[in-house]
Design an enzyme around this catalytic site. Structure first.
Site, mmCIF file in Angstrom:
data_model
loop_
_atom_site.group_PDB
_atom_site.id
_atom_site.type_symbol
_atom_site.label_atom_id
_atom_site.label_comp_id
_atom_site.label_asym_id
_atom_site.label_seq_id
_atom_site.Cartn_x
_atom_site.Cartn_y
_atom_site.Cartn_z
ATOM 1 N N GLU A 1 53.907 52.231 89.738
ATOM 2 C CA GLU A 1 55.090 52.767 90.402
ATOM 3 C C GLU A 1 54.750 53.477 91.705
ATOM 4 O O GLU A 1 55.512 53.397 92.683
ATOM 5 C CB GLU A 1 55.835 53.718 89.468
ATOM 6 C CG GLU A 1 56.608 53.040 88.344
ATOM 7 C CD GLU A 1 55.710 52.538 87.216
ATOM 8 O OE1 GLU A 1 56.189 51.715 86.415
ATOM 9 O OE2 GLU A 1 54.548 52.983 87.142
ATOM 10 N N HIS B 1 62.277 56.042 78.222
ATOM 11 C CA HIS B 1 63.100 54.963 78.751
ATOM 12 C C HIS B 1 64.553 55.386 78.963
ATOM 13 O O HIS B 1 65.262 54.765 79.751
ATOM 14 C CB HIS B 1 63.063 53.744 77.821
ATOM 15 C CG HIS B 1 61.751 53.033 77.799
ATOM 16 N ND1 HIS B 1 60.594 53.622 77.374
ATOM 17 C CD2 HIS B 1 61.419 51.760 78.165
ATOM 18 C CE1 HIS B 1 59.598 52.751 77.465
ATOM 19 N NE2 HIS B 1 60.080 51.621 77.945
#
Length: 325
Positions: free
Chosen positions: A60, A129
């Site tokens: 990321e 998540h």
């Protein structure tokens, strides 16, 4: 006009910006051939080519670092962070670079990056998540945070976000992806950033939310209406900077407010909005500003989501308490 899910509406918006501007690029983990974990970018690589829609390594910090560099060279990157919780791996390019880039250069250079990421609970995901981190990102000056709650807004807001010259965090609620449907124009259109939407008009109390909370607020308003109580429901759409003007106008009419969020009470932006209302609308208020939030704990395991996340009954009960004050 087509009836689309929120997920399909985001895809339609991405197609629109890719078609209109060759400087737009989509990249992230599995967004190419696989079309993303939720198939939001399905078919886009085939239509627009591997140079404009492509996969990246599982990194990321690298994804957002590359987006920063591309934006400085005139591109309009649309990176995807597979789940919003994973953005924690990329806080340096986000907070130290993107957010302050235009300030650093005195407004002479731009940072047109739109970071897409799913978030939110109710679908039994693993740890990290479903976290709602919008409040953390909203605290960073220079970042815009956008959260659609309808299919129509999803397409219009993603187009507006990509066309903006500011860095935008575009958060898509997991549970709304395919549970929300609506009429979506097939042609190009935009929905303005930084402007809230009065989803339902009323004169007795104002319910202010975003994301999944908007639909729940409407359900709570339906229940209140059975008792003769008319609740006004405001969808913030952009949560940073949020549209205080629309909020003030509503409270001047209803004199009561409940702010809703899925994230924990200490997190999100409900506390900031409640504080702003108390400061700016004090003379209009007939009751303290209330909040409906999740508890101040780490996001729960999937089996307890239905208890942990606020629902329409929680909103209804708090609205009734505020009206009784």
């Amino acid at each position: 006009m087509a009836v689309l899910t929120l997920a399909q509406a985001v895809t339609a918006g991405l197609k629109e910006v890719l078609s209109r501007d060759k400087k737009t690029l989509i990249f992230g983990e599995d967004v190419g051939k696989n079309g993303g974990v939720f198939r939001i970018t399905d078919g886009l690589q085939e239509e627009f080519g591997k140079e404009r829609v492509f996969d990246t390594p599982l990194a990321e910090s690298g994804i957002l670092g590359m987006a920063t560099g591309l934006a400085t060279e005139g591109f309009r990157p649309i990176p995807e962070i597979q789940f919003s919780g994973f953005i924690l791996e990329a806080m340096d390019p986000l907070v130290a670079q993107m957010s302050r880039f235009r300030f650093r250069y005195g407004g002479t250079r731009q940072m047109p990056v739109t970071i897409r990421a799913p978030f939110g609970g109710g679908v039994h995901t693993p740890e990290l998540h479903s976290d709602s981190l919008e409040g953390m990102m909203a605290q960073v000056p220079g970042l815009r945070v956008v959260i659609p709650s309808s299919a129509y807004d999803a397409k219009g807001l993603i187009i507006s976000s990509v066309e903006s010259n500011d860095p935008v965090i575009f958060l898509e609620h997991l549970k709304l992806y395919r549970s929300v449907k609506g009429d979506v124009p097939e042609e190009y259109y935009t929905v303005p950033l930084d402007k809230a939407n009065v989803v339902r008009e009323g004169q007795d109390i104002t319910l202010i939310g975003y994301g999944m909370m908007v639909g729940l607020a409407v359900k709570a308003a339906d229940k209140l209406a059975e008792e003769g109580i008319q609740a006004e429901v405001i969808d913030l759409r952009t949560v940073a900077p949020y549209d205080m003007e629309t909020i003030q106008a509503s409270i001047a009419k209803t004199h009561r407010a409940v702010v809703l969020q899925e994230s924990q009470r200490i997190a999100g932006i409900a506390g900031q909005i409640a504080s702003d209302i108390s400061e700016r609308c004090f003379m209009d208020l007939d009751a303290p500003v209330a909040r409906v939030t999740s508890p101040d704990t780490v996001y729960t395991f999937g089996a307890a989501e239905s208890v942990w996340i606020p629902d329409e009954n929680d909103i209804y009960e708090q609205a009734v308490e505020t009206l009784k004050f």
